[in-house]
Design a protein around this motif. Structure first.
Motif, PDB file in Angstrom:
ATOM      1  N   LEU A 206      -3.618   5.255   4.964  1.00 51.60           N
ATOM      2  CA  LEU A 206      -3.595   3.944   4.221  1.00 51.60           C
ATOM      3  C   LEU A 206      -4.324   2.935   5.054  1.00 51.60           C
ATOM      4  O   LEU A 206      -4.530   2.841   6.281  1.00 51.60           O
TER       5      LEU A 206
ATOM      6  N   GLN B 207       2.022  10.579   4.522  1.00 53.54           N
ATOM      7  CA  GLN B 207       1.483   9.712   3.214  1.00 53.54           C
ATOM      8  C   GLN B 207       0.688   8.566   3.955  1.00 53.54           C
ATOM      9  O   GLN B 207      -0.376   8.074   3.244  1.00 53.54           O
ATOM     10  N   SER B 208       1.238   7.996   4.869  1.00 55.98           N
ATOM     11  CA  SER B 208       0.788   6.473   5.251  1.00 55.98           C
ATOM     12  C   SER B 208      -0.149   6.509   6.341  1.00 55.98           C
ATOM     13  O   SER B 208      -1.062   5.673   6.432  1.00 55.98           O
TER      14      SER B 208
ATOM     15  N   TYR C 216       0.696   4.092  -3.115  1.00 55.57           N
ATOM     16  CA  TYR C 216       0.782   5.435  -2.880  1.00 55.57           C
ATOM     17  C   TYR C 216       1.887   6.145  -3.323  1.00 55.57           C
ATOM     18  O   TYR C 216       1.553   7.221  -4.045  1.00 55.57           O
ATOM     19  N   GLN C 217       3.072   5.815  -3.276  1.00 54.88           N
ATOM     20  CA  GLN C 217       4.094   6.505  -3.519  1.00 54.88           C
ATOM     21  C   GLN C 217       4.522   6.604  -5.288  1.00 54.88           C
ATOM     22  O   GLN C 217       4.825   7.643  -5.730  1.00 54.88           O
TER      23      GLN C 217
ATOM     24  N   GLN D  21       0.821  -1.224   0.241  1.00 59.36           N
ATOM     25  CA  GLN D  21       0.001  -0.011   0.105  1.00 59.36           C
ATOM     26  C   GLN D  21       0.755   1.202   0.007  1.00 59.36           C
ATOM     27  O   GLN D  21       0.379   2.169  -0.724  1.00 59.36           O
TER      28      GLN D  21
END
Lengths: 354, 101
Positions: free
Chosen positions: A349, A345-346, A287-288, A283
């Motif tokens: 998730l 960012q995480s 995303y990256q 994940q």
């Protein structure tokens, strides 16, 4: 500089023969040395040094002055060209010897295993000397084989004049013998350690292959064996498939320090990390790079994102991720920025919410 | 995209200026081939004025690193901006290079 010496015509003739053939001796020196070096390298036998020399004019003249009558011609002298192979381990001396036997013709009559001619109560000059020859060259040459410690002893021994024939008080001789005995023991111990280590590695490899990973504690050897099973391959391929990216193989040994820092004790712990955190790692990668056109990734993407997922899930936060990057890339302020970015960012998730 | 190469003894510095996208990577691949000649020493890729890097740019960096590894030299990536650093991180190449701030 040649010293003026008074030699009889017989010795002068030998010296002249030596001078006439000196260039050829030098050529053979190089040929023999190259052959030895190549053969040992091909066999994967690492040695400390291969030395060689052609006897100098003065040294030969000096020898002839003392005992020239013993030699009929130059061909009777076997030490004009001399080579020496210095090994790290005592059992490598025999391996080098068998390579020498395969490469050159050995004059067994004049070859001495000085290791075997010792009196039962004496220690000291333990070395293997072969008298050899090669086709097309009428002169014999000598190859000495010894360990680094034997070499050290031989040099010290030379320096103290132990072999010079000069009377040396008994207590010094006794001390020299004690030292020689000690070095012999040390050589044996080094060999034993190597044998035990090889044995240990074999056992570990067998355990890793059989899948008993919980029984294998993490160290440089075990981790290397584990990497041979390509444990991160499946995750890497899954991540690469996102962008049809190529995977560039890079060394993964730096992750040993990270796994240790995370408190992992056995290879089983890493195996569990892969089982439990691959989804989270995927994940993060999605995303990256999912929305980029990056079509090249390194084989360290799997372990990197696994560690990030694990750290975040375990509540290690920004400091934990920065610590991981510090371990991998050296300490830097930029690692802080990246950790912050990853945290941001995480946080939304799916794996973080489970 | 522009590259200024400066060599002094065993230290080669390449100043990368502009955007290293796919067309630019093709444009400067000759410059990278030239740089590889100095791979036995230290090559500093000064990225102070590098704005962007694509996969093709990464490949140029990687082939230079390979050349250095085989010749016993090293490649230092200097002063990359935040975006480029994150490209290195996202692709897993961050710890492959020596990166200087």
């Amino acid at each position: 500089m040649k010293k003026a010496r008074l030699l009889d015509p017989h010795c002068e003739a030998i010296l002249q023969e030596y001078q006439d053939n000196l260039p050829r001796f030098r050529e053979v020196e190089q040929e023999v040395k190259d052959k030895l070096r190549q053969t040992l390298a091909d066999a994967g036998l690492l040695v400390a040094a291969i030395e060689s020399r052609v006897k100098g004019y003065d040294s030969l003249a000096g020898k002839l002055e003392l005992k020239g009558h013993k030699y009929k011609s130059l061909a009777d002298l076997t030490d004009i060209l001399g080579l020496r192979v210095i090994t790290f381990y005592i059992d490598d001396v025999d391996k080098v010897a068998s390579a020498v036997e395969r490469l050159f013709d050995i004059d067994w009559e004049n070859t001495v295993d000085k290791r075997k001619i010792h009196e039962i109560d004496s220690f000291g000059y333990l070395s293997l000397h072969y008298i050899c020859s090669v086709p097309g060259f009428p002169y014999r040459f000598e190859i000495q084989m010894r360990t680094l410690l034997q070499h050290a002893w031989a040099n010290m021994d030379h320096d103290t004049g132990y072999k010079s024939g000069v009377e040396i008080p008994k207590r010094y001789l006794r001390n020299m013998s004690r030292l020689a005995g000690m070095l012999e023991l040390v050589d044996d111990e080094f060999s034993k350690i190597r044998i035990e280590l090889t044995d240990y590695r074999r056992r570990v490899q067998a355990l890793v292959r059989s899948g008993n990973l919980d029984e294998v504690s993490i160290d440089g050897d075990t981790f290397r064996s584990y990497l041979e099973l390509e444990p991160f391959n499946q995750l890497n391929k899954r991540i690469a498939a996102m962008n049809q990216a190529e995977i560039q193989e890079v060394p993964l040994m730096p992750y040993l320090a990270v796994f240790k820092a995370l408190g992992f004790k056995t290879l089983g712990d890493i195996s569990n990390l892969i089982k439990d955190y691959s989804e989270g790692a995927y994940q993060i990668a999605c995303y990256q790079i999912g929305l980029t056109d990056l079509d090249i990734i390194s084989s360290s993407i799997g372990p990197q994102d696994l560690c990030i997922a694990y750290i975040l899930k375990m509540g290690g936060g920004k400091a934990g991720i920065k610590y991981m990057f510090d371990q991998l890339n050296g300490e830097s302020e930029s690692n802080d920025l990246m950790a912050e970015m990853l945290l941001e960012q995480s946080k939304d998730l799916p794996f973080m919410k489970k | 995209m522009e590259i200024k190469i400066n060599t002094q003894d065993s230290l080669t510095t390449a100043q990368l200026i502009g955007r290293l996208d796919t067309p630019a990577s093709q444009e400067v691949s000759g410059d990278f081939d030239n740089l590889a000649q100095y791979a036995a020493g230290t090559i500093v890729l000064d990225c102070t004025e590098l704005e962007y890097i694509s996969s093709s740019g990464l490949r140029l960096f990687l082939s230079l690193r390979k050349a250095a590894a085989s010749k016993g030299g090293k490649v230092i990536v200097k002063a990359i901006n935040k975006d480029i650093r994150s490209v290195f991180m996202m692709t897993g190449f961050l710890n492959l290079f020596e990166i200087q701030d």
